[in-house]
Structures are given as C-alpha cells and as structure tokens.
Design a protein around this motif. Structure first.
Motif, PDB file in Angstrom:
ATOM      1  N   GLU A 193       0.826  -1.214   0.000  1.00  0.00           N
ATOM      2  CA  GLU A 193       0.000   0.000   0.000  1.00  0.00           C
ATOM      3  C   GLU A 193       0.858   1.261   0.000  1.00  0.00           C
ATOM      4  O   GLU A 193       0.555   2.253  -0.678  1.00  0.00           O
ATOM      5  N   ALA A 247      -6.332  -0.338   4.361  1.00  0.00           N
ATOM      6  CA  ALA A 247      -7.349   0.081   3.393  1.00  0.00           C
ATOM      7  C   ALA A 247      -7.263  -0.741   2.112  1.00  0.00           C
ATOM      8  O   ALA A 247      -8.285  -1.077   1.503  1.00  0.00           O
ATOM      9  N   LEU A 248      -6.043  -1.114   1.697  1.00  0.00           N
ATOM     10  CA  LEU A 248      -5.875  -1.877   0.465  1.00  0.00           C
ATOM     11  C   LEU A 248      -6.563  -3.233   0.555  1.00  0.00           C
ATOM     12  O   LEU A 248      -7.147  -3.704  -0.437  1.00  0.00           O
ATOM     13  N   ARG A 250      -9.245  -3.951   2.363  1.00  0.00           N
ATOM     14  CA  ARG A 250     -10.691  -3.692   2.252  1.00  0.00           C
ATOM     15  C   ARG A 250     -11.080  -3.403   0.803  1.00  0.00           C
ATOM     16  O   ARG A 250     -12.124  -3.858   0.324  1.00  0.00           O
ATOM     17  N   GLU A 251     -10.254  -2.634   0.101  1.00  0.00           N
ATOM     18  CA  GLU A 251     -10.564  -2.274  -1.281  1.00  0.00           C
ATOM     19  C   GLU A 251     -10.588  -3.500  -2.180  1.00  0.00           C
ATOM     20  O   GLU A 251     -11.471  -3.654  -3.035  1.00  0.00           O
ATOM     21  N   LYS A 252      -9.618  -4.392  -2.001  1.00  0.00           N
ATOM     22  CA  LYS A 252      -9.565  -5.588  -2.834  1.00  0.00           C
ATOM     23  C   LYS A 252     -10.755  -6.507  -2.558  1.00  0.00           C
ATOM     24  O   LYS A 252     -11.336  -7.082  -3.487  1.00  0.00           O
ATOM     25  N   ALA A 255     -13.780  -5.140  -4.181  1.00  0.00           N
ATOM     26  CA  ALA A 255     -13.724  -5.291  -5.635  1.00  0.00           C
ATOM     27  C   ALA A 255     -13.850  -6.739  -6.081  1.00  0.00           C
ATOM     28  O   ALA A 255     -13.830  -7.026  -7.285  1.00  0.00           O
TER      29      ALA A 255
END
Length: 269
Positions: A193, A247-248, A250-252, A255
């Motif tokens: 990240e 955060a990365l 959670r984002e993955k 998605a």
C-alpha cells in the motif's frame, strides 16, 4: 474409530481425507455432498499417486450424511461465523454419546465462547488444521482453563493418529499461529500500500531471507482475502489497533479480488 466432519469445503474435505488415510470411518455432513465427495476422492487419488494407500479402498469408509450417534470425534469445519459454528456444534452434541469428543477447526474464534451453547462445554477443544490439510504437519490444539487433562490427552492421541504434530495453546484471540501469521500478512499488505516494494519482491524476500515456504502475500491469496479480512477485524476488536485491516485489503475485498478462488488477489492466478 468413527469420525464425523461437519463441513465439506476445502478444509473439511482435507480433514476427512487425513482421518480416512489413518484408517477411520468418516462421515461428512455437508449440504453439497456430491461436490464434497468428489473433492475428497480427488485428494485421495493425488495422495495415492505419491505413494499413499489406494483411494478406492479408503473411499469405502466414507459416508455423506448427518453426524452419526456412534462418532467418537466430531470436527466442525464450517465458515468462520461464530453463530453458525455454535449452532452446528450444539446440534452435533445432541446426536453423540456423552463420552464423545467435540472439536472446532476455527483459526481465531474463542473456544470458550463457542462452547457456551453446549451442555458439556468442557469437552470442546480447538483442533486448528492448516491448508492444505493432507500436506501441512501442524495441528494447533486449543484448550481453555476448564479443559480436563483427559480431554487434552485424547486430543493429542487423535492428532498423533493422523500423523500430525500438535502444539498446545491456551484459548486466546487468534491463538498462536493466526495471531502471528495475520500480523505478518497485514504488515506486508501495508508495505504494498505504501509502495515499499512489490508483492512479488516482498514474498521473495521472506522466502529467501527467512526461509518461509511461501511469502505472506501469496499465502493471503491462498487463504482468501475475505477470510483474512474477517480474521483481522475480529482480532482488531479483541486485541487493538495493531490488527487494524489496511485500506488496500478492504478495497480488494470490495472489488471481489479475493485471491486464488476468484483468479485475482495480490497475484493473478
């Protein structure tokens, strides 16, 4: 000896396979029975190709259905949902003899809390297997302050019977292995990240520099980013900010990049 496994996914099928290979009669309780049976058969065939016992002979000792009343050991291996695990364990307890043993394959949830729904909570232990179960040698035996010595002794015997090495850990969030493994994985994600290094180079550094068999980011892909996120959130709630999910991650997950099972995570599969 009769063993029952509740849950026939990747972990449950692997657990069933190792007990079959140890000469046990195994019943797997799984709604998608056909898929679970095929998964176990495929695992036994792979083991046979590497010198294991004939798969056809071992499959004769496999049944699909509800936990039988004569099971000496029941291993719960359903998803990491506390309410679901507690419910299936309580249902299994009603079906088995008072002297039978109950175990959960949870990787992080409290054994004491899961046992609260049981009539005899002292007979529940954690038997935390590792993926892939037929290959990994470790089983984390998780006990509470109320676990009798006789129950711990029987847990050790079961682990010895399937040719694994057991380590005993007191009931604590994340136990020993998930606590350390998740912390390493989360820090590796933060490094990606922050642009410290690529996922490939971080993993290569840990494999070559620390002799890890696999880097933390590839392992995250194999475990599943959604699974790792759920464990991190649980540990964050119990042990504080050092387990806060990046955060990365959670984002993955948002998605749909969950790792090997979806074809994309930190790697493309």
């Amino acid at each position: 000896m009769n063993v029952a496994v509740i849950g026939g996914g990747r972990m449950g099928s692997g657990i069933a396979q190792v007990f079959l290979a140890a000469g046990c009669h195994v019943t797997v309780q799984e709604p998608e029975a056909q898929a679970a049976h095929a998964r176990i058969a495929r695992g036994l065939a792979i083991a046979e190709s590497k010198g294991g016992a004939p798969a056809d002979g071992l499959l004769k000792n496999l049944a699909m259905g509800q936990v039988p009343s004569d099971a000496g050991l029941v291993v719960e291996a359903v998803p990491e949902n506390p309410a679901l695990k507690a419910a299936v364990l309580a249902e299994a307890e009603e079906r088995i003899a008072p002297g039978a043993m109950l175990a959960t394959n949870t990787s992080s949830l409290s054994i004491g809390e899961l046992s609260a729904a049981l009539t005899r909570p002292e007979r529940l232990v954690g038997l935390h297997f590792f993926n892939p179960v037929p290959v990994q040698r470790l089983v984390e035996i998780v006990v509470t302050a109320n676990t009798p010595g006789e129950v711990l002794g029987r847990a050790r015997e079961w682990v010895d019977r399937i040719g694994k090495t057991g380590v005993v850990v007191n009931d604590s969030p994340g136990f020993a292995t998930s606590r350390l493994g998740v912390l390493l994985g989360l820090e590796a994600i933060r490094m990606v990240e922050e642009g410290v290094a690529s996922a490939e180079d971080i993993d290569t550094a840990m494999v070559l520099g620390y002799r890890h068999p696999m880097g933390p980011l590839k392992l995250t892909d194999l475990v599943g980013l959604d699974v790792r996120l759920a464990i991190a959130e649980y540990l964050h709630s119990r042990l504080g900010p050092r387990f806060a999910p990046p955060a990365l991650l959670r984002e993955k997950v948002a998605a749909g990049e969950l790792g090997q099972k979806t074809g994309q995570g930190f790697y493309t599969w």
